[in-house]
Enzyme design. Structure first.
Site, mmCIF file in Angstrom:
data_model
loop_
_atom_site.group_PDB
_atom_site.id
_atom_site.type_symbol
_atom_site.label_atom_id
_atom_site.label_comp_id
_atom_site.label_asym_id
_atom_site.label_seq_id
_atom_site.Cartn_x
_atom_site.Cartn_y
_atom_site.Cartn_z
ATOM 1 N N VAL A 1 5.695 10.323 11.930
ATOM 2 C CA VAL A 1 4.655 10.933 12.758
ATOM 3 C C VAL A 1 4.860 12.442 12.753
ATOM 4 O O VAL A 1 5.967 12.924 13.022
ATOM 5 C CB VAL A 1 4.689 10.399 14.203
ATOM 6 C CG1 VAL A 1 3.585 11.042 15.036
ATOM 7 C CG2 VAL A 1 4.549 8.891 14.216
ATOM 8 N N LYS B 1 0.066 10.016 12.095
ATOM 9 C CA LYS B 1 0.988 8.895 11.877
ATOM 10 C C LYS B 1 0.781 8.369 10.470
ATOM 11 O O LYS B 1 -0.227 7.725 10.177
ATOM 12 C CB LYS B 1 0.723 7.810 12.925
ATOM 13 C CG LYS B 1 1.697 6.655 12.913
ATOM 14 C CD LYS B 1 1.452 5.756 14.117
ATOM 15 C CE LYS B 1 2.473 4.642 14.207
ATOM 16 N NZ LYS B 1 2.282 3.820 15.423
ATOM 17 N N ASP C 1 5.103 -4.383 23.226
ATOM 18 C CA ASP C 1 6.240 -3.492 22.972
ATOM 19 C C ASP C 1 6.229 -2.315 23.943
ATOM 20 O O ASP C 1 6.481 -1.166 23.563
ATOM 21 C CB ASP C 1 6.217 -2.985 21.525
ATOM 22 C CG ASP C 1 7.595 -2.539 21.041
ATOM 23 O OD1 ASP C 1 8.608 -2.929 21.670
ATOM 24 O OD2 ASP C 1 7.673 -1.810 20.040
ATOM 25 N N GLY D 1 7.223 4.622 8.564
ATOM 26 C CA GLY D 1 6.701 5.910 8.148
ATOM 27 C C GLY D 1 7.116 7.018 9.094
ATOM 28 O O GLY D 1 8.169 6.941 9.733
#
Length: 350
Positions: free
Chosen positions: A75, A90, A180, A73
């Site tokens: 932001v 977001k 991450d 998607g």
């Protein structure tokens, strides 16, 4: 060797997620989110996790700019029409399972070192899900690094390390592992605040000391035991994996480029495999870093995760514990301000 799927996403990317394990019997589910009345960007964080709210509506916000795009998607920088408060919105596509998992994880957190989620806003027409996040005005460390020549000064790096470690300590104490950590997923404000962000593949452990078997993530920042699972029994300590990723991040910010490959070398899977699993940790010359910083990086990047420093060890490391907080925070504020000024100058000349 198990295959690893690499994500190559921009700043504030929207990544694929792992399902959050079910809660233990008797544990209360997440309550409905209630927004903070008349929110402001600089409002103090709550001392306990706040429930996510759907009382805001997407129609209440004006989109001002795109902050980042990814596979899941987009932001946006948005402004609340009534209060004029600024946020990051977001928006995740309906077929991306990261939305519910990330919102659930963020509902468990309330730390000044973790990006805050104010509300989850369903978009009924499209089925997309939007998370209303605090806007961190300096952007990601990756974007800051890209806008400035060379690497971060050591004083600023000490502050980044201290606050990022504080965020990881908070998360790990709640059995949340990020998986991450990288410059694109750590944000910094012009006030010198550092926040861990993007929990798209984060995991909530069912018990302390639980091992992980998932290898989804950004390969360039994966630890050796994640990159080559067969050589490590098919599982790994996720907290130690977060430490490795932070070490690569700090070294990258110091050098001004990705540190585990030669300058200009293409970051292919094979090249990263050799560098991460078998290559020597890049030498940091005396001219480039103090002995304290060299020792800090070496403690993060031990290839044997059982000998790697823990987050608690690193918070007590001289590079962090003995820093002059006022000096290091001032250096970070200057760095973020200079990067923002560079962006404004580029905009005026385009």
């Amino acid at each position: 060797m198990a295959l690893i799927r690499e994500k190559r996403l921009p700043q504030l990317h929207l990544s694929l997620s792992l399902p959050v394990p079910p809660r233990a019997a008797g544990q209360r589910p997440n309550p409905t989110f209630v927004p903070v009345p008349t929110p402001t960007p600089n409002a103090k964080k709550a001392s306990t996790p706040t429930a996510l709210s759907s009382q805001f509506r997407l129609a209440d916000f004006d989109k001002l700019a795109v902050l980042g795009r990814g596979n899941g998607g987009t932001v946006y920088k948005v402004r609340h029409r009534e209060t004029c408060a600024l946020y990051a919105l977001k928006v995740q596509h309906y077929d991306n399972p990261a939305a519910a998992a990330e919102a659930d994880i963020l509902s468990r957190t309330a730390s000044p070192f973790v990006v805050r989620c104010h509300s989850v806003l369903p978009a009924a027409a499209s089925g997309d899900v939007a998370m209303l996040l605090e806007l961190v005005d300096g952007g990601s460390l990756d974007s800051i690094r890209s806008r400035l020549p060379g690497g971060f000064p050591e004083d600023a790096l000490a502050e980044v390390a201290a606050q990022a470690l504080s965020g990881l300590a908070y998360l790990h104490a709640r059995r949340i592992v990020h998986l991450d950590i990288k410059p694109a997923n750590i944000l910094a404000s012009k006030a010198g605040e550092v926040k861990v962000a993007d929990f798209g593949i984060a995991k909530v452990l069912s018990r302390a000391g639980e091992q992980c078997t998932s290898y989804v993530g950004t390969t360039a920042y994966m630890s050796p035991e994640r990159f080559d699972p067969e050589a490590h029994g098919g599982h790994y300590d996720p907290c130690a994996a977060d430490v490795w990723s932070l070490g690569v991040t700090i070294l990258e910010l110091l050098m001004g480029r990705y540190p585990l490959l030669s300058a200009g070398q293409k970051p292919s899977w094979a090249a990263l495999m050799c560098a991460v699993c078998f290559g020597e940790t890049p030498a940091v010359s005396d001219a480039a870093a103090s002995p304290e910083l060299q020792g800090f990086i070496a403690a993060c990047l031990h290839k044997d995760y059982r000998k790697r420093a823990s987050v608690a060890d690193l918070l007590a490391h001289p590079f962090v514990a003995r820093r002059d907080v006022s000096v290091s925070k001032c250096a970070l504020r200057k760095l973020v301000t200079d990067a923002s000024a560079s962006t404004s100058s580029e905009c005026r000349h385009t």
